[in-house]
Write an enzyme that holds these catalytic residues in place. Structure first.
Site, PDB file in Angstrom:
ATOM      1  N   ASP A 158       0.837  -1.210   0.000  1.00  0.00           N
ATOM      2  CA  ASP A 158       0.000   0.000   0.000  1.00  0.00           C
ATOM      3  C   ASP A 158       0.868   1.255   0.000  1.00  0.00           C
ATOM      4  O   ASP A 158       2.035   1.207   0.414  1.00  0.00           O
ATOM      5  CB  ASP A 158      -0.856   0.049   1.283  1.00  0.00           C
ATOM      6  CG  ASP A 158      -2.037  -0.910   1.241  1.00  0.00           C
ATOM      7  OD1 ASP A 158      -2.386  -1.405   0.163  1.00  0.00           O
ATOM      8  OD2 ASP A 158      -2.610  -1.150   2.325  1.00  0.00           O
ATOM      9  N   ARG A 188      -1.144  -0.644  -8.655  1.00  0.00           N
ATOM     10  CA  ARG A 188      -2.482  -0.160  -8.296  1.00  0.00           C
ATOM     11  C   ARG A 188      -2.494   1.366  -8.397  1.00  0.00           C
ATOM     12  O   ARG A 188      -1.636   2.037  -7.815  1.00  0.00           O
ATOM     13  CB  ARG A 188      -2.827  -0.570  -6.865  1.00  0.00           C
ATOM     14  CG  ARG A 188      -4.187  -0.016  -6.425  1.00  0.00           C
ATOM     15  CD  ARG A 188      -4.403  -0.130  -4.912  1.00  0.00           C
ATOM     16  NE  ARG A 188      -4.329  -1.487  -4.444  1.00  0.00           N
ATOM     17  CZ  ARG A 188      -4.019  -1.814  -3.171  1.00  0.00           C
ATOM     18  NH1 ARG A 188      -3.746  -0.888  -2.286  1.00  0.00           N
ATOM     19  NH2 ARG A 188      -3.974  -3.073  -2.812  1.00  0.00           N
TER      20      ARG A 188
HETATM   21  C1  LIG Z   1      -8.767  -1.230  -3.739  1.00  0.00           C
HETATM   22  C2  LIG Z   1      -8.342   0.090  -3.194  1.00  0.00           C
HETATM   23  C3  LIG Z   1      -7.097   0.216  -2.616  1.00  0.00           C
HETATM   24  C4  LIG Z   1      -6.672   1.453  -2.140  1.00  0.00           C
HETATM   25  N1  LIG Z   1      -5.392   1.587  -1.662  1.00  0.00           N
HETATM   26  C5  LIG Z   1      -4.949   2.809  -1.312  1.00  0.00           C
HETATM   27  C6  LIG Z   1      -3.591   3.030  -0.948  1.00  0.00           C
HETATM   28  O1  LIG Z   1      -2.752   2.122  -0.925  1.00  0.00           O
HETATM   29  N2  LIG Z   1      -3.225   4.303  -0.618  1.00  0.00           N
HETATM   30  C7  LIG Z   1      -4.122   5.354  -0.637  1.00  0.00           C
HETATM   31  O2  LIG Z   1      -3.729   6.480  -0.356  1.00  0.00           O
HETATM   32  N3  LIG Z   1      -5.410   5.152  -0.941  1.00  0.00           N
HETATM   33  C8  LIG Z   1      -5.845   3.935  -1.287  1.00  0.00           C
HETATM   34  N4  LIG Z   1      -7.165   3.764  -1.645  1.00  0.00           N
HETATM   35  C9  LIG Z   1      -8.142   4.852  -1.394  1.00  0.00           C
HETATM   36  C10 LIG Z   1      -8.223   5.797  -2.544  1.00  0.00           C
HETATM   37  O3  LIG Z   1      -7.024   6.530  -2.645  1.00  0.00           O
HETATM   38  C11 LIG Z   1      -9.394   6.778  -2.373  1.00  0.00           C
HETATM   39  O4  LIG Z   1      -9.232   7.494  -1.192  1.00  0.00           O
HETATM   40  C12 LIG Z   1     -10.747   6.116  -2.365  1.00  0.00           C
HETATM   41  O5  LIG Z   1     -10.791   5.031  -3.237  1.00  0.00           O
HETATM   42  C13 LIG Z   1     -11.841   7.123  -2.803  1.00  0.00           C
HETATM   43  O6  LIG Z   1     -11.577   7.592  -4.079  1.00  0.00           O
HETATM   44  P1  LIG Z   1     -12.429   7.179  -5.380  1.00  0.00           P
HETATM   45  O7  LIG Z   1     -11.448   6.895  -6.466  1.00  0.00           O
HETATM   46  O8  LIG Z   1     -13.359   6.097  -5.076  1.00  0.00           O
HETATM   47  O9  LIG Z   1     -13.135   8.520  -5.816  1.00  0.00           O
HETATM   48  P2  LIG Z   1     -14.071   9.540  -5.047  1.00  0.00           P
HETATM   49  O10 LIG Z   1     -14.128  10.739  -5.924  1.00  0.00           O
HETATM   50  O11 LIG Z   1     -13.646   9.721  -3.629  1.00  0.00           O
HETATM   51  O12 LIG Z   1     -15.459   8.827  -5.048  1.00  0.00           O
HETATM   52  C14 LIG Z   1     -16.204   8.548  -6.223  1.00  0.00           C
HETATM   53  C15 LIG Z   1     -17.519   7.912  -5.837  1.00  0.00           C
HETATM   54  O13 LIG Z   1     -17.269   6.632  -5.232  1.00  0.00           O
HETATM   55  C16 LIG Z   1     -18.121   6.422  -4.124  1.00  0.00           C
HETATM   56  N5  LIG Z   1     -17.294   6.398  -2.897  1.00  0.00           N
HETATM   57  C17 LIG Z   1     -15.988   6.746  -2.791  1.00  0.00           C
HETATM   58  N6  LIG Z   1     -15.538   6.592  -1.520  1.00  0.00           N
HETATM   59  C18 LIG Z   1     -16.585   6.165  -0.819  1.00  0.00           C
HETATM   60  C19 LIG Z   1     -16.754   5.825   0.546  1.00  0.00           C
HETATM   61  N7  LIG Z   1     -15.757   5.916   1.438  1.00  0.00           N
HETATM   62  N8  LIG Z   1     -17.982   5.405   0.934  1.00  0.00           N
HETATM   63  C20 LIG Z   1     -19.009   5.309   0.056  1.00  0.00           C
HETATM   64  N9  LIG Z   1     -18.909   5.621  -1.246  1.00  0.00           N
HETATM   65  C21 LIG Z   1     -17.723   6.038  -1.682  1.00  0.00           C
HETATM   66  C22 LIG Z   1     -19.083   7.569  -4.117  1.00  0.00           C
HETATM   67  O14 LIG Z   1     -20.175   7.199  -4.908  1.00  0.00           O
HETATM   68  C23 LIG Z   1     -18.293   8.676  -4.756  1.00  0.00           C
HETATM   69  O15 LIG Z   1     -19.092   9.662  -5.328  1.00  0.00           O
HETATM   70  C24 LIG Z   1      -7.573   2.549  -2.184  1.00  0.00           C
HETATM   71  C25 LIG Z   1      -8.813   2.424  -2.781  1.00  0.00           C
HETATM   72  C26 LIG Z   1      -9.206   1.219  -3.300  1.00  0.00           C
HETATM   73  C27 LIG Z   1     -10.523   1.137  -3.981  1.00  0.00           C
END
Ligand SMILES: Cc1cc2nc3c(=O)[nH]c(=O)nc-3n(C[C@H](O)[C@H](O)[C@H](O)COP(=O)(O)OP(=O)(O)OC[C@H]3O[C@@H](n4cnc5c(N)ncnc54)[C@H](O)[C@@H]3O)c2cc1C
Length: 309
Positions: free
Chosen positions: A135, A185
């Protein structure tokens, strides 16, 4: 503003003690976290529904070498359990490891300790027929984390790494990482960075995500597109087609408990979909980052608290 406040809270010891001691928080936690020891049974269910999983043993910012080694032991135990349950083979269930959970932030020899612990976990994963993804944490950890991955890839070329589109450096990192066999990722990033290091606006972060995605999909590596954003998921499908990619040459990744219907839809359409599945008792930082991402989650949390008063 709310996001910044919540992200600051995720690092506050006082807030942590208060929130973790509230029994009602459990209801909210259960939506995002598998439970203290249920990783293999929940994985079994997800895999039976056509999804893959990456399991994270919750914890971060370890300050004691003994604790860092104990986290690595837990991962090795988990991988053994997955192998016995028949889930590890072919990488159907892999693990995700936070560098600071295995020692990166130690006052002395942090990088060396984290590297040794990740190497131990990765060796166990390789023996079980699965993989590890390291991560990415806040911007101060990017350089040592990428260095650790680069060094360990000499022995374990399928060690996965993470890049975050909210950082201005990331498109260049993607160009370097888009090589044959490289599991990368791409996420937006769940942390904050100062001006000049990160992008300030959401639109810039999204544009950066689309740019990085194109670099990874056009290259010969294995992109792991981690987002719940419907627009970016749609763009990913189009870009993958344009790049002539087979559905099994990249995967979508989503977090456990978030957009489960979309997870099912993508899997039913023939895409590879991996669910990031956290488990364990040290869920505070993870939970607050999920609350910060979406105000509706905070409302859900507050409702759960108030409805029991
Ligand atoms: C498999 C995976 C691994 C990850 N690993 C890391 C990592 O190693 N380091 C790191 O910094 N971050 C990590 N993240 C978190 C990532 O960086 C984001 O903070 C998170 O995924 C929200 O961003 P988004 O791309 O979904 O977009 P956003 O613009 O935040 O969300 C888009 C849409 O997705 C839905 N959504 C998003 N988040 C949520 C929530 N919490 N609850 C409910 N609905 C939601 C909503 O419908 C929202 O409108 C990971 C995420 C995923 C999916």
């Amino acid at each position: 503003m709310l996001r910044e406040t919540l992200l600051a809270l995720s690092a506050s010891k006082q807030a942590r003690d208060l929130i973790m001691a509230t029994p009602l928080t459990r209801e909210v936690v259960a939506r995002f976290v598998a439970g203290e020891s249920a990783a293999d049974t929940v994985s079994q269910r997800l895999i039976a529904s056509g999804r893959l999983v990456s399991i994270d043993f919750l914890g971060e910012d370890t300050t004691d070498p003994g604790q860092a080694a104990a986290v690595a032991d837990e991962y090795v135990r988990l991988i053994d359990q997955l192998a016995v349950a028949g889930l590890a083979a072919g990488g159907r269930a892999e693990v995700s490891v936070k560098p600071t959970a295995v020692g990166l932030g130690l006052a002395e020899h942090g990088e060396k300790t984290a590297q040794e612990n990740v190497a131990r976990i990765t060796a166990a994963a390789a023996a079980a027929g699965t993989t590890v993804t390291v991560d990415m944490e806040d911007h101060t950890r990017v350089e040592p984390t990428l260095r650790l991955v680069r060094e360990l890839r000499a022995d374990y070329p399928d060690l996965g790494c993470v890049v975050q589109s909210y950082l201005q450096r990331t498109v260049a990192d993607c160009q370097e990482l888009a090589v044959a066999g490289s599991r990368v990722r791409l996420c937006k990033g769940a942390y904050q960075a100062p001006d000049g290091v990160g992008f300030a606006g959401r639109a810039d972060v999204d544009r950066s995500y689309a740019r990085c995605m194109r670099v990874l999909l056009d290259g010969p590596g294995y992109p792991m597109l981690a987002t719940h954003d419907p627009r970016l998921i749609a763009i990913a499908g189009v870009k993958a087609d344009l790049a002539g990619r087979d559905p099994d040459s990249f995967e979508y990744q989503l977090l456990y408990g978030i957009r489960p219907n979309e997870q099912d839809r993508l899997a039913a359409a023939g895409a590879r979909v991996r669910v990031y599945l956290p488990y364990g008792s040290d869920w505070y930082g993870y939970l607050v980052r999920r609350l910060a991402e979406r105000p509706a989650n905070l409302a859900f949390f507050l409702r759960a608290l108030l409805s029991r008063r």
